[in-house]
Design a protein around this motif. Structure first.
Motif, PDB file in Angstrom:
ATOM      1  N   SER A 308       0.839  -1.198   0.000  1.00 51.94           N
ATOM      2  CA  SER A 308       0.000   0.000   0.000  1.00 51.94           C
ATOM      3  C   SER A 308       0.869   1.242   0.000  1.00 51.94           C
ATOM      4  O   SER A 308       2.025   1.227   0.437  1.00 51.94           O
ATOM      5  CB  SER A 308      -0.926   0.008   1.224  1.00 51.94           C
ATOM      6  OG  SER A 308      -0.190  -0.121   2.418  1.00 51.94           O
ATOM      7  N   ALA A 309       0.278   2.326  -0.515  1.00 48.28           N
ATOM      8  CA  ALA A 309       0.964   3.616  -0.486  1.00 48.28           C
ATOM      9  C   ALA A 309       0.929   4.158   0.930  1.00 48.28           C
ATOM     10  O   ALA A 309       0.168   3.675   1.772  1.00 48.28           O
ATOM     11  CB  ALA A 309       0.291   4.578  -1.448  1.00 48.28           C
ATOM     12  N   GLY A 310       1.763   5.146   1.215  1.00 48.16           N
ATOM     13  CA  GLY A 310       1.850   5.718   2.550  1.00 48.16           C
ATOM     14  C   GLY A 310       0.503   5.871   3.223  1.00 48.16           C
ATOM     15  O   GLY A 310      -0.378   6.547   2.704  1.00 48.16           O
ATOM     16  N   THR A 311       0.316   5.212   4.342  1.00 46.58           N
ATOM     17  CA  THR A 311      -0.967   5.213   5.035  1.00 46.58           C
ATOM     18  C   THR A 311      -0.803   5.841   6.412  1.00 46.58           C
ATOM     19  O   THR A 311       0.303   5.895   6.957  1.00 46.58           O
ATOM     20  CB  THR A 311      -1.496   3.785   5.207  1.00 46.58           C
ATOM     21  OG1 THR A 311      -0.526   3.010   5.942  1.00 46.58           O
ATOM     22  CG2 THR A 311      -1.739   3.124   3.863  1.00 46.58           C
ATOM     23  N   PRO A 312      -1.882   6.316   7.011  1.00 46.90           N
ATOM     24  CA  PRO A 312      -1.775   6.857   8.365  1.00 46.90           C
ATOM     25  C   PRO A 312      -1.352   5.768   9.342  1.00 46.90           C
ATOM     26  O   PRO A 312      -1.646   4.583   9.131  1.00 46.90           O
ATOM     27  CB  PRO A 312      -3.190   7.367   8.651  1.00 46.90           C
ATOM     28  CG  PRO A 312      -4.071   6.625   7.712  1.00 46.90           C
ATOM     29  CD  PRO A 312      -3.256   6.390   6.478  1.00 46.90           C
ATOM     30  N   ALA A 313      -0.666   6.149  10.393  1.00 47.96           N
ATOM     31  CA  ALA A 313      -0.177   5.170  11.368  1.00 47.96           C
ATOM     32  C   ALA A 313      -1.293   4.634  12.248  1.00 47.96           C
ATOM     33  O   ALA A 313      -1.150   3.568  12.843  1.00 47.96           O
ATOM     34  CB  ALA A 313       0.910   5.804  12.243  1.00 47.96           C
ATOM     35  N   ALA A 314      -2.396   5.368  12.349  1.00 48.89           N
ATOM     36  CA  ALA A 314      -3.482   4.944  13.219  1.00 48.89           C
ATOM     37  C   ALA A 314      -4.830   5.177  12.558  1.00 48.89           C
ATOM     38  O   ALA A 314      -5.013   6.140  11.810  1.00 48.89           O
ATOM     39  CB  ALA A 314      -3.428   5.695  14.554  1.00 48.89           C
ATOM     40  N   ILE A 315      -5.771   4.281  12.831  1.00 47.07           N
ATOM     41  CA  ILE A 315      -7.152   4.469  12.403  1.00 47.07           C
ATOM     42  C   ILE A 315      -7.792   5.555  13.257  1.00 47.07           C
ATOM     43  O   ILE A 315      -8.498   6.423  12.773  1.00 47.07           O
ATOM     44  CB  ILE A 315      -7.934   3.149  12.533  1.00 47.07           C
ATOM     45  CG1 ILE A 315      -7.293   2.062  11.672  1.00 47.07           C
ATOM     46  CG2 ILE A 315      -9.403   3.338  12.161  1.00 47.07           C
ATOM     47  CD1 ILE A 315      -7.830   0.667  11.929  1.00 47.07           C
ATOM     48  N   TRP A 316      -7.540   5.463  14.575  1.00 44.38           N
ATOM     49  CA  TRP A 316      -7.972   6.496  15.511  1.00 44.38           C
ATOM     50  C   TRP A 316      -6.980   6.541  16.658  1.00 44.38           C
ATOM     51  O   TRP A 316      -6.225   5.599  16.894  1.00 44.38           O
ATOM     52  CB  TRP A 316      -9.390   6.245  16.030  1.00 44.38           C
ATOM     53  CG  TRP A 316      -9.616   4.905  16.705  1.00 44.38           C
ATOM     54  CD1 TRP A 316     -10.158   3.785  16.152  1.00 44.38           C
ATOM     55  CD2 TRP A 316      -9.316   4.574  18.068  1.00 44.38           C
ATOM     56  NE1 TRP A 316     -10.210   2.770  17.061  1.00 44.38           N
ATOM     57  CE2 TRP A 316      -9.709   3.222  18.260  1.00 44.38           C
ATOM     58  CE3 TRP A 316      -8.769   5.258  19.152  1.00 44.38           C
ATOM     59  CZ2 TRP A 316      -9.555   2.544  19.474  1.00 44.38           C
ATOM     60  CZ3 TRP A 316      -8.609   4.586  20.370  1.00 44.38           C
ATOM     61  CH2 TRP A 316      -8.995   3.254  20.530  1.00 44.38           C
ATOM     62  N   GLY A 317      -6.955   7.669  17.334  1.00 43.60           N
ATOM     63  CA  GLY A 317      -6.042   7.858  18.451  1.00 43.60           C
ATOM     64  C   GLY A 317      -5.467   9.262  18.439  1.00 43.60           C
ATOM     65  O   GLY A 317      -5.795  10.073  17.565  1.00 43.60           O
TER      66      GLY A 317
END
Length: 325
Positions: A308-317
């Motif tokens: 995957s391309a650069g994704t956020p480190a967290a879904i929530w937090g």
């Protein structure tokens, strides 16, 4: 190394750190949820969880006063795999009769100078049938908005540390990303669950989450994380080690306990994208990053490697800390 000659590992078992003040770390370790397993004559302290491993963390007095991460230990999948490790170029057979669980151990050095210890024949610990939760009586089912499955059963919780089950994973940040990934995946049964690459440039990878490939048997989404330095970082260093707890309530109560003792939080609580686990990062008394996690993904041979391309480190937090690596 050819596939047939790879060293097959069963699981990640322990990490090894040097601390300038081991006595101070002992207090933190208890508050984090470790149990003291043993102390050796040379000053090593062994901590365990309630999983099968005789120990999951080794704390040593820092030589020269400088903190240091040494590496990690893995359990060989078979006697044949242990012998393969013994035959690995530069491998050293080490007497571990003084360690909890005994057994045999061979030490291999990775391209960045960290050790991979492969153990075999340890006496494993008795494992309870259920995880240890802060919820009195064990974790009950959850009442949803419509379906109420927890009928007449109350959630009453105990205050204290989050009891640790096992070591789940550890991670390096490195400027030697490609060679590090290649060495681990070529010589051992490490397979990438997720690979993250640069947006718009799939050939530029910068993060790999490796699990031990056990075929049809399910195993943790990752036990080793290798991440390229952001910006101008140099060398290879430990980023964090992560330890499993039973559930979110246990993690939250442990978070409250560590906060009440005045320890420094790093990031959390939140839910990661890669691996899906609920995370809670802290600084220990030396300044190393250490994590509680729960509810992580498990994978087997039927789960393909996801790119995957650069994704956020967290879904929530909470927002990602400014200083991450």
């Amino acid at each position: 190394m050819a596939i047939g000659s790879k060293i097959s590992l069963q699981r990640l078992s322990y990490v090894i750190y040097e601390h300038p003040d081991v006595v101070k770390f002992l207090t933190f370790a208890e508050d984090f949820g470790f149990e003291l397993a043993a102390k050796s004559e040379n000053g090593e302290v062994f901590f365990r969880g309630y999983g099968p491993d005789p120990f999951l963390y080794v704390a040593r007095p820092a030589s020269g006063g400088a903190p240091k991460f040494h590496g990690a230990g893995f359990v060989a999948r078979s006697a044949i795999d242990f012998q393969k490790a013994c035959n690995f170029p530069g491998a050293q057979l080490v007497d571990v009769s003084h360690r909890p669980g005994g057994g045999k151990m061979v030490r291999i050095t990775d391209p960045n100078g960290y050790v991979v210890e492969v153990v075999h024949g340890q006496e494993e610990r008795f494992v309870p049938q259920e995880g240890i939760s802060v919820v009195a009586g064990g974790r009950p089912q959850v009442n949803g908005a419509v379906q109420k499955t927890r009928k007449g059963v109350f959630n009453r919780m105990t205050s204290g540390p989050s009891k640790v089950h096992k070591l789940g994973h550890f991670g390096y940040t490195t400027d030697n990303y490609a060679k590090t990934c290649s060495w681990y995946s070529s010589n051992f049964n490490f397979k990438a669950s997720d690979i993250v690459h640069k947006q718009g440039d799939p050939s530029t990878e910068f993060m790999s989450f490796f699990h031990v490939d056990l075929g049809a048997e399910y195993t943790d989404h990752h036990c080793l994380l290798v991440a390229a330095h952001h910006g101008s970082g140099s060398g290879t260093s430990i980023h964090h080690s992560s330890f499993e707890v039973e559930d979110l309530d246990t993690e939250m109560m442990g978070h409250s306990w560590l906060a009440s003792k005045g320890y420094k939080p790093m990031w959390g609580i939140g839910r990661h994208v890669m691996g899906s686990q609920l995370f809670d990062y802290w600084y220990d008394t030396t300044g190393f990053i250490i994590e509680h996690y729960s509810d992580g993904d498990v994978v087997n041979e039927e789960c393909p490697t996801i790119r995957s391309a650069g994704t956020p480190a967290a879904i929530w937090g909470p927002p990602l800390p400014t200083k991450w690596d």
